[in-house]
Scaffold this active site. Structure first.
Site, PDB file in Angstrom:
ATOM      1  N   HIS A 132       0.857  -0.860  -0.264  1.00  0.00           N
ATOM      2  CA  HIS A 132      -0.693  -0.117   0.134  1.00  0.00           C
ATOM      3  C   HIS A 132       1.144   0.830   0.220  1.00  0.00           C
ATOM      4  CE1 HIS A 132       0.485   1.095   4.456  1.00  0.00           C
ATOM      5  NE2 HIS A 132       0.286  -0.481   4.947  1.00  0.00           N
ATOM      6  N   ASP A 188      -0.232   4.354   0.897  1.00  0.00           N
ATOM      7  CA  ASP A 188      -0.692   5.514   1.631  1.00  0.00           C
ATOM      8  C   ASP A 188       0.278   5.207   3.699  1.00  0.00           C
ATOM      9  OD1 ASP A 188      -1.971   3.599   2.688  1.00  0.00           O
ATOM     10  OD2 ASP A 188      -3.023   4.404   4.293  1.00  0.00           O
ATOM     11  N   ASP A 239       6.594   0.962   6.420  1.00  0.00           N
ATOM     12  CA  ASP A 239       4.916   0.673   6.376  1.00  0.00           C
ATOM     13  C   ASP A 239       3.943   1.904   5.132  1.00  0.00           C
ATOM     14  OD1 ASP A 239       2.520  -0.749   6.776  1.00  0.00           O
ATOM     15  OD2 ASP A 239       2.139   0.677   8.347  1.00  0.00           O
ATOM     16  N   GLU A 265      -4.829   1.627   2.679  1.00  0.00           N
ATOM     17  CA  GLU A 265      -4.651   0.409   3.319  1.00  0.00           C
ATOM     18  C   GLU A 265      -5.046   0.938   4.796  1.00  0.00           C
ATOM     19  OE1 GLU A 265      -3.342  -2.623   5.647  1.00  0.00           O
ATOM     20  OE2 GLU A 265      -2.594  -0.885   5.498  1.00  0.00           O
ATOM     21  N   GLU A 266      -4.203   2.261   5.357  1.00  0.00           N
ATOM     22  CA  GLU A 266      -4.310   3.102   6.715  1.00  0.00           C
ATOM     23  C   GLU A 266      -5.422   2.552   7.611  1.00  0.00           C
ATOM     24  OE1 GLU A 266      -1.963   2.053   8.881  1.00  0.00           O
ATOM     25  OE2 GLU A 266      -0.054   1.349   7.714  1.00  0.00           O
ATOM     26  N   ASP A 300       3.683  -7.076   3.829  1.00  0.00           N
ATOM     27  CA  ASP A 300       3.264  -5.567   4.385  1.00  0.00           C
ATOM     28  C   ASP A 300       4.214  -5.553   5.740  1.00  0.00           C
ATOM     29  OD1 ASP A 300       3.009  -3.245   5.504  1.00  0.00           O
ATOM     30  OD2 ASP A 300       0.329  -4.039   5.144  1.00  0.00           O
ATOM     31  N   HIS A 341       4.474   2.998  12.911  1.00  0.00           N
ATOM     32  CA  HIS A 341       2.675   3.824  13.483  1.00  0.00           C
ATOM     33  C   HIS A 341       3.601   5.091  14.226  1.00  0.00           C
ATOM     34  CE1 HIS A 341      -0.628   1.516  11.515  1.00  0.00           C
ATOM     35  NE2 HIS A 341      -0.039   1.495  10.773  1.00  0.00           N
TER      36      HIS A 341
END
Length: 409
Positions: free
Chosen positions: A78, A80, A140, A174-175, A197, A379
């Protein structure tokens, strides 16, 4: 491999933070800018059928180089980054041959410490890429994108490595749980796929939480406090009463492994109106339903005790455990395990204490377990990645393609 780190460092310069409050797809302009950049790179790389949808889904194919039928397989990542920390003006640090101890992040007081993150003890001698302590890194999942494209480049540069059709997909949002919403499985064309991922080296995941969200809304009665006796109902007090009845030993900070949880993630407080936002997680579908029923019971009991005011519960399922959709195809897992072993990577089969696009895609007819990127502490500002683990991820992707071709020869 020589372009792997260059790719990754180039990709993290794009601000692609997704926005949960924006209903458009993609939810941020930066994702579209990044997708256009990747589209151009993929065309220059020599991939075929490179397409970018209006909603920011980027797909391409590396055609088979064998003269017999091999199932098309896919690799997905992904574009984002998470809303939890800024992804703008990312300034990576390169730590060469890490030998232990604290790593200073930027010029401030922020450090990456093995006391807080013991995994660092296992990474002596690795080359690490960290943040400067002001943003997340973006491993990520830009590491996954860099690894997939580096693996594809390796296959192109080494035509003696047999492979069938390799389908590549990069998704937006995705997030914020929308990465698979508009993914065209039929157009993608793979019989199965792997999201790239995961975290540390060796991770191979084909089960994840069943997930739901819960909004608990408290309707109070606002009256001037000077004349409030017997009339005022403070919605903030109702919210506090509800939260203290929630299981304190079933939260993210008290659980691990296969243990589920309730997580209070947001709140809006006021006398007349308050709202608490929760996410609910459980590896067992019945366990998820039991947790939802528990919250409904609390709401019903509070409403029964209230003469004025009320409590309202809104529940919404988010995704389910992909295990039930992947287990019927054990060869998908076996290929990944064998590929890791042949690349001197010990497979670590563990549940995902979260979700990926792969969970949703598995229920859309595309079985899709998850493999590692080499990243840690996603994150947040302490996110980092091992270059050596990134290289291993590339090797595993190439080996999966090769072993699939051998299996069907």
């Amino acid at each position: 491999m020589k372009h792997l780190v260059e790719r990754f460092l180039r990709y993290v310069t794009f601000d692609t933070q997704s926005n949960p409050h924006e209903m458009a797809c993609p939810s941020s302009k930066g994702q579209r800018v990044f997708a256009e950049f990747l589209k151009k790179e993929m065309i220059e790389l020599g991939l075929s059928q490179v397409t970018l949808s209006d909603n920011g889904y980027l797909m391409a194919k590396l055609p088979s180089n064998v003269d017999y039928a091999v199932p098309a397989i896919g690799f997905i990542a992904h574009m984002d980054t998470a809303p939890d920390a800024s992804g703008k003006d990312v300034n990576p640090q390169f730590i060469e041959d890490y030998q232990g101890g604290d790593i200073a992040l930027g010029l401030g007081e922020e450090v990456l410490s093995p006391v807080q993150y013991p995994d660092l003890h296992e990474l002596h001698g690795h080359n690490l890429i960290t943040t400067d302590g002001t943003t997340l890194l973006g491993a990520d999942n830009k590491a996954g994108i860099a690894e997939i494209l580096s693996a594809v480049a390796m296959l192109i540069e080494n035509p003696e490595i047999p492979h069938g059709d390799i389908c590549i997909g990069f998704t937006p949002d995705e997030e914020i749980g929308r990465g698979a919403d508009l993914f065209d499985v039929e157009k993608f064309g793979a019989q199965w796929a792997y999201t790239v991922d995961g975290g540390p080296q060796g991770e191979l995941e084909y089960e994840n939480f069943n997930a739901a969200s819960a909004d608990v809304i408290f309707h109070g009665v606002s009256v001037h406090p000077g004349t409030a006796k017997g009339k005022l109902v403070n919605a903030m007090n109702l919210a506090a009463k509800f939260q203290v009845q929630m299981p304190q030993d079933q939260t993210p900070e008290t659980t691990e492994g296969y243990e589920g949880f309730f997580h209070l993630k947001s709140g809006e407080l006021g006398v007349a109106y308050s709202e608490l936002g929760y996410i609910i997680r459980d590896f067992d579908r019945e366990g998820l339903e039991s947790r939802k029923a528990f919250m409904q019971k609390l709401v019903d009991e509070m409403n029964a005790d209230l003469k004025h005011g009320s409590v309202e519960l809104k529940l919404s399922d988010s995704y389910y455990n992909m295990r039930e959709m992947v287990e019927p195809y054990p060869h998908i897992i076996d290929l990944a395990k064998c590929a890791m072993e042949q690349c001197d990577v010990a497979p670590i089969i563990k549940p995902i204490r979260g979700g990926t696009d792969g969970a949703r895609l598995s229920f859309m007819g595309l079985p899709c377990p998850n493999i590692f990127t080499g990243g840690y502490n996603f994150h947040g500002i302490h996110e980092f990645i091992s270059v050596e683990m990134m290289e291993k991820s590339v090797q595993v992707i190439v080996k999966i393609a090769e072993l699939t071709a051998h299996k069907y020869r």
